[in-house]
Motif scaffolding. Sequence first.
Motif, PDB file in Angstrom:
ATOM      1  N   ARG A  28      -3.163  -5.209  -8.721  1.00 27.12           N
ATOM      2  CA  ARG A  28      -4.555  -4.811  -8.482  1.00 27.12           C
ATOM      3  C   ARG A  28      -5.119  -3.954  -9.605  1.00 27.12           C
ATOM      4  O   ARG A  28      -6.293  -3.581  -9.572  1.00 27.12           O
ATOM      5  CB  ARG A  28      -4.661  -4.039  -7.159  1.00 27.12           C
ATOM      6  CG  ARG A  28      -4.241  -4.829  -5.924  1.00 27.12           C
ATOM      7  CD  ARG A  28      -4.588  -4.070  -4.653  1.00 27.12           C
ATOM      8  NE  ARG A  28      -4.108  -4.757  -3.468  1.00 27.12           N
ATOM      9  CZ  ARG A  28      -3.030  -4.396  -2.776  1.00 27.12           C
ATOM     10  NH1 ARG A  28      -2.334  -3.329  -3.147  1.00 27.12           N
ATOM     11  NH2 ARG A  28      -2.649  -5.075  -1.713  1.00 27.12           N
ATOM     12  N   THR A  79      -4.532   1.590  -1.468  1.00 29.28           N
ATOM     13  CA  THR A  79      -4.284   0.687  -2.597  1.00 29.28           C
ATOM     14  C   THR A  79      -4.353   1.400  -3.941  1.00 29.28           C
ATOM     15  O   THR A  79      -4.075   0.781  -4.962  1.00 29.28           O
ATOM     16  CB  THR A  79      -5.290  -0.480  -2.600  1.00 29.28           C
ATOM     17  OG1 THR A  79      -6.622   0.047  -2.660  1.00 29.28           O
ATOM     18  CG2 THR A  79      -5.134  -1.334  -1.347  1.00 29.28           C
ATOM     19  N   ALA A  80      -4.708   2.669  -3.965  1.00 31.24           N
ATOM     20  CA  ALA A  80      -4.809   3.413  -5.215  1.00 31.24           C
ATOM     21  C   ALA A  80      -4.327   4.843  -5.000  1.00 31.24           C
ATOM     22  O   ALA A  80      -4.225   5.323  -3.870  1.00 31.24           O
ATOM     23  CB  ALA A  80      -6.240   3.393  -5.744  1.00 31.24           C
ATOM     24  N   ASN A 123       0.837  -1.196   0.000  1.00 34.03           N
ATOM     25  CA  ASN A 123       0.000   0.000   0.000  1.00 34.03           C
ATOM     26  C   ASN A 123       0.872   1.247   0.000  1.00 34.03           C
ATOM     27  O   ASN A 123       2.103   1.169   0.119  1.00 34.03           O
ATOM     28  CB  ASN A 123      -0.960  -0.009   1.203  1.00 34.03           C
ATOM     29  CG  ASN A 123      -0.215  -0.138   2.528  1.00 34.03           C
ATOM     30  OD1 ASN A 123       0.667   0.660   2.835  1.00 34.03           O
ATOM     31  ND2 ASN A 123      -0.567  -1.142   3.320  1.00 34.03           N
ATOM     32  N   THR A 142      -9.201   8.177  -7.054  1.00 32.62           N
ATOM     33  CA  THR A 142      -9.653   6.916  -6.496  1.00 32.62           C
ATOM     34  C   THR A 142     -10.761   7.139  -5.484  1.00 32.62           C
ATOM     35  O   THR A 142     -10.903   8.231  -4.924  1.00 32.62           O
ATOM     36  CB  THR A 142      -8.480   6.183  -5.807  1.00 32.62           C
ATOM     37  OG1 THR A 142      -8.948   4.953  -5.263  1.00 32.62           O
ATOM     38  CG2 THR A 142      -7.915   7.017  -4.647  1.00 32.62           C
ATOM     39  N   HIS A 143     -11.527   6.086  -5.257  1.00 33.43           N
ATOM     40  CA  HIS A 143     -12.536   6.084  -4.187  1.00 33.43           C
ATOM     41  C   HIS A 143     -12.120   5.159  -3.052  1.00 33.43           C
ATOM     42  O   HIS A 143     -12.872   4.975  -2.098  1.00 33.43           O
ATOM     43  CB  HIS A 143     -13.894   5.648  -4.749  1.00 33.43           C
ATOM     44  CG  HIS A 143     -14.372   6.488  -5.893  1.00 33.43           C
ATOM     45  ND1 HIS A 143     -14.705   7.820  -5.752  1.00 33.43           N
ATOM     46  CD2 HIS A 143     -14.549   6.201  -7.211  1.00 33.43           C
ATOM     47  CE1 HIS A 143     -15.086   8.309  -6.920  1.00 33.43           C
ATOM     48  NE2 HIS A 143     -15.000   7.346  -7.824  1.00 33.43           N
ATOM     49  N   HIS A 144     -10.939   4.563  -3.146  1.00 32.37           N
ATOM     50  CA  HIS A 144     -10.455   3.647  -2.114  1.00 32.37           C
ATOM     51  C   HIS A 144      -9.707   4.421  -1.031  1.00 32.37           C
ATOM     52  O   HIS A 144      -8.927   5.327  -1.323  1.00 32.37           O
ATOM     53  CB  HIS A 144      -9.542   2.585  -2.729  1.00 32.37           C
ATOM     54  CG  HIS A 144     -10.266   1.662  -3.664  1.00 32.37           C
ATOM     55  ND1 HIS A 144     -10.874   0.505  -3.247  1.00 32.37           N
ATOM     56  CD2 HIS A 144     -10.500   1.745  -5.007  1.00 32.37           C
ATOM     57  CE1 HIS A 144     -11.444  -0.096  -4.279  1.00 32.37           C
ATOM     58  NE2 HIS A 144     -11.233   0.633  -5.354  1.00 32.37           N
ATOM     59  N   THR A 145      -9.943   4.047   0.201  1.00 30.30           N
ATOM     60  CA  THR A 145      -9.353   4.774   1.337  1.00 30.30           C
ATOM     61  C   THR A 145      -8.276   3.980   2.060  1.00 30.30           C
ATOM     62  O   THR A 145      -7.795   4.413   3.109  1.00 30.30           O
ATOM     63  CB  THR A 145     -10.460   5.117   2.354  1.00 30.30           C
ATOM     64  OG1 THR A 145     -11.059   3.892   2.827  1.00 30.30           O
ATOM     65  CG2 THR A 145     -11.530   5.989   1.738  1.00 30.30           C
ATOM     66  N   ASN A 146      -7.883   2.834   1.512  1.00 30.05           N
ATOM     67  CA  ASN A 146      -6.976   1.938   2.239  1.00 30.05           C
ATOM     68  C   ASN A 146      -5.556   1.924   1.683  1.00 30.05           C
ATOM     69  O   ASN A 146      -4.783   1.005   1.966  1.00 30.05           O
ATOM     70  CB  ASN A 146      -7.534   0.507   2.224  1.00 30.05           C
ATOM     71  CG  ASN A 146      -7.765  -0.014   0.810  1.00 30.05           C
ATOM     72  OD1 ASN A 146      -7.530   0.691  -0.168  1.00 30.05           O
ATOM     73  ND2 ASN A 146      -8.239  -1.244   0.713  1.00 30.05           N
ATOM     74  N   VAL A 170      -8.672  -2.789  -8.086  1.00 26.22           N
ATOM     75  CA  VAL A 170      -9.143  -1.544  -7.466  1.00 26.22           C
ATOM     76  C   VAL A 170      -9.295  -0.402  -8.468  1.00 26.22           C
ATOM     77  O   VAL A 170      -9.807   0.664  -8.122  1.00 26.22           O
ATOM     78  CB  VAL A 170      -8.201  -1.101  -6.323  1.00 26.22           C
ATOM     79  CG1 VAL A 170      -8.148  -2.154  -5.235  1.00 26.22           C
ATOM     80  CG2 VAL A 170      -6.798  -0.797  -6.844  1.00 26.22           C
TER      81      VAL A 170
END
Length: 378
Positions: free
Chosen positions: A295, A343-344, A272, A337-341, A326
Amino acid sequence: MSYEVEIGRGKRGRRAYALDDINIVPTRRTRGPEDVNLDWQIDAFNFGMPVIGAPMDSVMSPATAIALGKLGGMGVLNLEGLWTRYENPEPVLEEIAALNAEQFSPENTARLQQLYSAPIQPELISQRIAEIRDAGVVVAGALTPQRTQEHYRTVIDAGVDMFVIRGTTVSAQHVSATQEPLDLKQFIYELDVPVIVGGAAGYIPALHLMRTGAAGVLVGFGGGASSTTRRALGVRVPMATAISDIAEARRDYMDESGGRYVHVIADGGLGNSGDIVRALAMGADAVMLGAALARAGEAPGAGWHWGAEAAHPTLPRGDRTQVGTVGTLEEVLVGPTHHTNGTANLMGALARAMASCGYTELKEFQKVEVQVASPPQS
């Protein structure tokens, strides 16, 4: 100050830290993320981001290597993988993606071993390299130390720009009673292209690799998400300590060589954006990414990730791991991105982290203050 702890009456060992043990400390000054410069240069090649695509069949195809190059990074094609064993590897990749969904599966491993037993075809090495070169991006290909002597001339003649020698652990002084070892120093001296070599996980082996003339040294054992090297061999060095040790080797080698700079490239366990930030803070110049790029929607693994070790004919040391998808490669690297972890938008996160600590240049960011937040992992 001693960093050794007593394990028992007969053994002492150094205390070592993983990237998760490290916290980055902001300074009194902050910057705007738009002011951060993520440019990276190795040898004569300039890149817009410090990202190298790992030479793993689930991550890099000729198409994804080209796409990564156009986004500002460098993709490295596995020249011992499916793309040099099969004229059309797409059906093979589809079959691997459709295997039993269980991560640990001897049946899956057996099938991988069968698929990777097909011979490497030199003409396909030339064909894949030409395909990437025709796209106008930096061409990089990887071989293991065991296969380098056999195929390097084909690789060089095909016009590769950067040569990568990557194994679980690579030394400058490999000794074998049964075969002639690769003389890295002589090999690199005779090549006309820069060489990145690794993995290495300690000060002394990295220093010896730098003395061979390598342009960059890979830190770690690669394939963090899919590798079972720790379980199979018991071999592991936590990445924060490994990077810091090898960054110190780089500094000492600069003094020894009169200023020659060897790039330190973190390879493995960088799943990440936070891992990437911490790796650079510990002294890495760039990162080699596997699972993080697997991913992407364009990745050949179709949401699955595996390394070459997973198909070793006698001692496989990796699993086919589900990492999911993702976003596109562009979204994974630069967003949005819409990912909060983490990964993007990996580079957006890196730029924001550097800006939050008041740094605008990658080399300066290596000086950032860090803290150890927890005991080292067992």
